[in-house]
Design an enzyme around this catalytic site. Structure first.
Site, PDB file in Angstrom:
ATOM      1  N   HIS A 198      40.328  39.981  36.491  1.00 46.32           N
ATOM      2  CA  HIS A 198      40.348  38.513  37.933  1.00 46.32           C
ATOM      3  C   HIS A 198      40.687  39.776  39.019  1.00 46.32           C
ATOM      4  O   HIS A 198      40.547  39.440  39.710  1.00 46.32           O
ATOM      5  CB  HIS A 198      41.133  38.133  37.815  1.00 46.32           C
TER       6      HIS A 198
ATOM      7  N   ASP B 264      41.994  39.154  30.377  1.00 39.95           N
ATOM      8  CA  ASP B 264      42.141  39.355  31.448  1.00 39.95           C
ATOM      9  C   ASP B 264      42.975  40.376  32.098  1.00 39.95           C
ATOM     10  O   ASP B 264      44.047  41.203  33.334  1.00 39.95           O
ATOM     11  CB  ASP B 264      42.867  38.110  31.845  1.00 39.95           C
TER      12      ASP B 264
ATOM     13  N   SER C 223      49.248  40.898  40.781  1.00 39.31           N
ATOM     14  CA  SER C 223      47.744  40.728  40.012  1.00 39.31           C
ATOM     15  C   SER C 223      47.825  41.747  39.550  1.00 39.31           C
ATOM     16  O   SER C 223      47.496  42.957  40.130  1.00 39.31           O
ATOM     17  CB  SER C 223      46.737  39.840  39.738  1.00 39.31           C
TER      18      SER C 223
END
Lengths: 500, 535
Positions: free
Chosen positions: B109, B140, B219
């Protein structure tokens, strides 16, 4: 899952559910000899059925409202007010004298009800209201409320619109007056009468205090109700049973075989089986150009002598009665023809998922902790005002598209609504809102089917099949029977099923 | 593993980080509450509250600082309401870390839909352009690489560890909001369980919940224990849903990704494509002929487009998978740990087989299922790096139903929502591989009366059933003068005249700045190395 009560309706902000017998204002009334208004207070105590625990009723509610006194000792109120009532009481505004009353006729769809005092002399001395049928846009109407003293509180408003609108029970549309009016809050302000020159012109349906717009049930709908109420059996407002679409689009008009550019008519998109329209021979693709000798324009309006353009369904609902034969002029592939439609009221039992079920207990069947019910909009409305978004999506879908999904109409949708944890339902306790297809191999189209099918276990097991996962559930028939009493005692279930 | 039975949302830790200086239109709040946000970085909504400096600030492990990179991605997110446009420009910041082979691992992402990527490393003022090498949207994860010859010279590559024990301490590294430089937070391992991966919104895999603070910008950053990577921070709940719930992608998922791409192509997770029910009810167990031994789960439905079709049947009881006994609560024991039996499938690759011991009509049978990924699920998940498919005809915009399109229009239409929600479970894809919605109408004199048809699902054109967008495009091209489009349901037909539409085409294209009237291309399953950053 949120479980809201059913009491609140969309825009009715005047709903009062205060305690009964609340103290009146301490200010002594100077108006001992005031005029005897054709208004009485109406006090209602009731209980709604609990669709999540269908064997019981919810906690009692109280509502205080006004009733309009009509001739022959009748009192007109909205149906909302007395729905699911246990006890209705009338109270004289000026004296505070009370008597019990009975609900004589109720029409949930048109939201009207007639009450009668048990003591016939109770309304003596009151000059009943006559009905004014001639209200038009631009007229001024007075909303009649009562001060705590019993004196009149009158507020004047302007009729801005007369049109067809949905009523709280969303079955078809009815004529409605929209009035711009700055209402004041008073106790009892449910069912406020709207008056034109001392005659009853309408009854409050809903009020939005922000926009100060009031929708009223208009005199023509009230008159229809009263006239029907005088017949032996109340029939209800009729319908024809078809859907239509405007024909403003020239391409659609051409497709339907309509040559004239300015000719009127609506395009028939659906004719439900068993309805008056179907019996009269109306077909999908027909253009309806005239109803009861009134020309219909491309949007489906006729020209009403009082109101001007208004949707033609008014000709059926406000002007027609069940049993009336209404001539329809239609064009089929460009050829004109006449169909005679015999109007009928569509009863709730003629729906797969009935739109309402009031003053009657819900049907259910409890089997070893599995609770089976029949899908109805009344059940879905248990999710509150936003039920269309909040109730289980699949059930809302089945209700909404019922005429498309079940064209034969001759059935109910049985759902496994929830599971009460018990020894026989270990491992099943998270199941809910499943649609039942078969029980013990037999197709299920109603709770009666289910009640019959469970009597015939397969090798000692009751097998329930569902449309959704897990697709199959089995119970031990002997265990279910043996533990029935425990289940009832444990969860306070008064009866394990109700099928009538 | 795809979502089974009831769809419960989990929370993602990837924060879409917008550059504060850039005026990018805010995204509508589409995400249902209670769903993890993917955490790239986003500008702080309010002024940060100063926190007292800790007495002994935790010292970052040496290797991590020499491995961690800050990834800045400029992406174009397709606009499903104007699908001919390039899309919305977004910028986000995430983290990444160097692993063996001069590769940088980060979250999918962080780099999905990216058009330009740069990475920065500690103590070096340069921004290095980077490229996506592999991206796995279903778990992901992504690998990116930097072509600058010296970039990896002084970098250290991190080693992957195992699954950390519950209650053991871990440290998360990244570039979360609150400052420019690397940040470290610590916490303990709170839970190991299957979770929904919010990036695709349709895939569930193993994930580890940690109590370390993870925020937008974390992230793609490594979560370390004993000098080894034990996870990649990726999602969490925003503060108004739950506090301090953060997740990382554990090493079994990371290792599987690295093994999958070892042939130069990412093949995605295969799936059994069945739904099942636990078998905990004694009466049901006896009915099915099972012993009182807490074993077996019941097959409820088998997806026709999946690998189990014709091999497993509703009513089958699954007793063992590859020899591992399946308990009645759907768990198996793998390497001494209890895990959902799908974990056996999770560790396999496209083309692998799985052996099932089944009780069918009370008789034992053994079946073998050759695994692949069934396509219908993709409709229910987010797509990345693909252009939206659509057909614009006479100002009528037809689009196939999928999650991205549904969210763009925020449709409340009951029928459309039903087709979306039950697309797989009710096997609606068999009749409607594309559920083609008349999603929008660009007003023009030729369609001025057609607004009521908006939201309808196309069923037929001139009497011919329409199953796919290609079929619709063909039917519109080949049609005679009068075109009759029937929608599902009781509505009226939508009637168009070809000559009028032809006359209006250029006018509509010009008025609405439509660059292209249709896009029918198949969505690529994944972005292989040869595709780089391009679509």
């Amino acid at each position: 899952m949120t479980r809201h009560s059913l009491i609140a309706f969309g825009l009715i902000l005047f709903t009062v559910s205060g305690a009964l017998g609340k103290k009146e204002s301490a200010v002594p009334s100077a108006l001992n000899k005031q005029k005897q208004l054709a208004l009485v207070r109406v006090n209602v105590t009731g209980q709604s059925y609990d669709y999540f625990r269908p064997w019981q009723k919810k906690a009692p509610f109280s509502k205080r409202a006004l009733g309009a006194v009509l001739s022959k000792g009748r009192v007109l109120v909205t149906a909302d007010l007395v729905t699911n009532q246990n006890y209705v009481e009338l109270e004289r505004a000026e004296s505070g004298e009370k008597t019990a009353a009975t609900v004589e006729v109720i029409d949930y769809e048109a939201n009207l009800a007639l009450l009668q005092p048990v003591e016939k002399s109770f309304l003596d001395g009151i000059t009943p209201l006559e009905i004014a049928l001639d209200t038009v846009v631009g007229d001024r109407l007075a909303a009649w409320q009562l001060e705590p003293t019993g004196a009149l509180l009158a507020t004047e408003g302007l009729v801005t619109t007369v049109q067809m609108m949905p009523y709280p029970i969303d079955v078809g549309e009815f004529l409605t007056y929209r009035i711009s009016i700055p209402m004041q809050y008073r106790e009892n302000s449910y069912t406020v009468p709207l008056v034109k020159k001392n005659k009853l012109a309408g009854l409050l349906l809903r009020y939005d205090s922000r926009s100060q717009l009031l929708d009223a049930i208009p005199a023509p709908v009230i008159t229809h109700f009263l006239k029907d109420a005088e017949s032996q059996n109340y029939r209800g407002f009729p319908s024809a049973g078809f859907s239509f679409f405007p024909t403003r689009d020239p391409a659609l008009r051409e497709f339907a075989g309509e040559k004239g550019k300015n000719a009127g008519g609506v395009y028939v998109t659906n004719v439900e089986p068993g309805t008056p329209a179907m019996k009269a021979g109306l077909q999908v693709g027909d253009m309806v150009t005239e109803v009861a000798n009134n020309e219909i324009d491309q949007n489906g309006n006729y020209v009403d002598p009082l109101y001007g353009k208004i949707e033609f369904t008014n000709l059926l609902s406000a002007h027609g009665y069940a049993g009336d034969v209404v001539p329809f002029r239609v064009e089929r592939n460009g050829k004109p023809m006449q169909l005679n439609v015999t109007l009928e009221h569509r009863d709730t039992k003629d729906y797969v998922s009935p739109p309402y079920n009031l003053d009657q207990p819900p049907r259910y069947y409890v089997l070893g902790g599995l609770i089976f019910q029949e899908l109805s909009r009344q059940y879905l409305k248990e999710w509150g005002p936003n039920w269309q978004r909040e109730a289980p999506q699949r059930l809302v879908y089945l209700d909404h598209f019922q005429s498309e999904l079940f064209p034969d109409r001759n059935r109910r949708v049985v759902i496994l609504s929830q599971v009460l944890p018990a020894n026989s339902t270990i491992g099943y306790d998270e199941l809910a809102y499943l649609t039942v297809t078969k029980v013990n191999g037999k197709e299920i189209k109603s709770l009666d089917d289910l009640a019959e099918a469970v009597k015939h276990p397969i090798e000692g097991f009751i097998k329930v099949e569902t449309e959704e996962d897990p697709k199959q559930i089995e119970l031990d028939a002997a265990q279910v029977a043996a533990e029935a009493q425990d289940l009832q005692d444990n969860y306070g279930i008064s009866a394990l099923h109700r099928l009538n | 593993m795809k979502r089974l039975l009831v769809f419960t949302y989990a929370t993602l830790l990837l924060g879409p980080v917008l550059d504060a200086q850039q005026s990018t239109p805010a995204r509508p709040p589409m995400e249902p509450q209670g769903r993890p946000d993917p955490w790239r970085s986003s500008p702080p909504a309010q002024e940060a509250i100063p926190i007292p400096v800790p007495m002994a600030p935790p010292k970052p492990n040496g290797p991590v600082q020499k491995s961690l990179v800050r990834v800045t991605a400029t992406s174009l997110d397709p606009d499903y309401k104007a699908p001919w446009n390039a899309g919305t420009l977004e910028r986000g910041v995430g983290a990444g870390f160097v692993i063996s082979g001069n590769r940088i691992m980060t979250n999918a992402h962080v780099v999905a839909n990216s058009r330009y990527l740069t990475v920065e490393r500690d103590g070096d003022p340069n921004k290095y352009p980077a490229k996506v090498q592999f991206i796995a949207n279903d778990c992901d994860l992504a690998l990116i690489t930097v072509s600058a010859p010296d970039f990896f010279k002084n970098m250290l590559s991190l080693q992957l560890g195992g699954i950390p024990a519950l209650e053991s301490t871990v440290s998360a590294y990244g570039y979360p909001i609150g400052g420019e430089r690397m940040s470290v937070t610590t916490g303990i391992v709170s839970r190991v369980d299957f979770q929904l991966y919010t990036h695709s919104s349709v895939d569930q895999h193993l994930a580890i919940q940690i109590s370390a603070q993870i925020n937008p910008g974390n992230s793609g950053g490594p979560v370390m224990q004993d000098g080894k990577v034990v996870g990649v921070a990726f999602q969490g709940y925003s503060g108004d849903v739950a506090q301090g719930v953060a997740y990382m992608i554990p090493t079994p998922v990371i290792k599987r990704f690295l093994q999958d791409i070892s042939n130069g192509h990412y093949d995605e997770y295969p799936d059994l494509a069945i739904t099942y029910a636990k078998l905990q009810n004694p009466a049901q167990r006896r009915f099915l002929g099972l012993k009182d031994d807490d074993r077996g789960v019941l097959v409820s439905s088998v997806v026709a487009a999946g690998p189990s079709d014709g091999i497993l049947y509703p009513g089958d009881v699954l007793l063992a998978i590859d020899g591992h006994p399946i308990a009645s609560d759907a768990n198996v024991e793998l390497e001494g740990e209890r895990a959902q039996f799908e974990e056996v499938v999770e560790r396999k690759f496209k083309g692998d087989s799985v052996k099932m011991d089944v009780l069918r009509n009370k008789r034992p049978v053994t079946v073998e299922i050759k695994l692949y990924k069934p396509w219908p699920y993709s409709v229910q998940g987010h797509s990345y790096d693909v252009r939206p498919r659509y057909v614009l005809y006479g100002g009528l915009l037809f689009q196939p139903l999928n999650l991205d399109m549904l969210e763009a229009y925020r449709t409340a239409d009951l029928r459309v929502r039903h087709f979306f929600e039950y697309f797989v479970l009710d096997q609606l894809y068999l009749q409607h591989p594309d559920v083609i919605v008349l999603a929008n109408i660009l007003p023009d004199p030729i369609n001025t009366y057609l607004a009521p048809y908006r939201g309808g699902i196309v069923d037929e054109v001139n009497g011919k059933k329409i199953r796919t967008l290609d079929e619709l495009a063909n039917a519109l091209t080949e049609s005679p003068e009068q075109l009759i489009i029937r929608m599902i349901g009781d509505g009226p037909p939508l009637v168009l005249n070809r000559s009028q539409i032809e006359a209006a085409r250029e006018r509509i294209k010009t008025r609405y700045n439509v660059l292209k009237e249709q896009n029918l291309e198949e969505q690529p399953a994944s972005k292989g190395p040869e595709q780089g950053n391009k679509i």
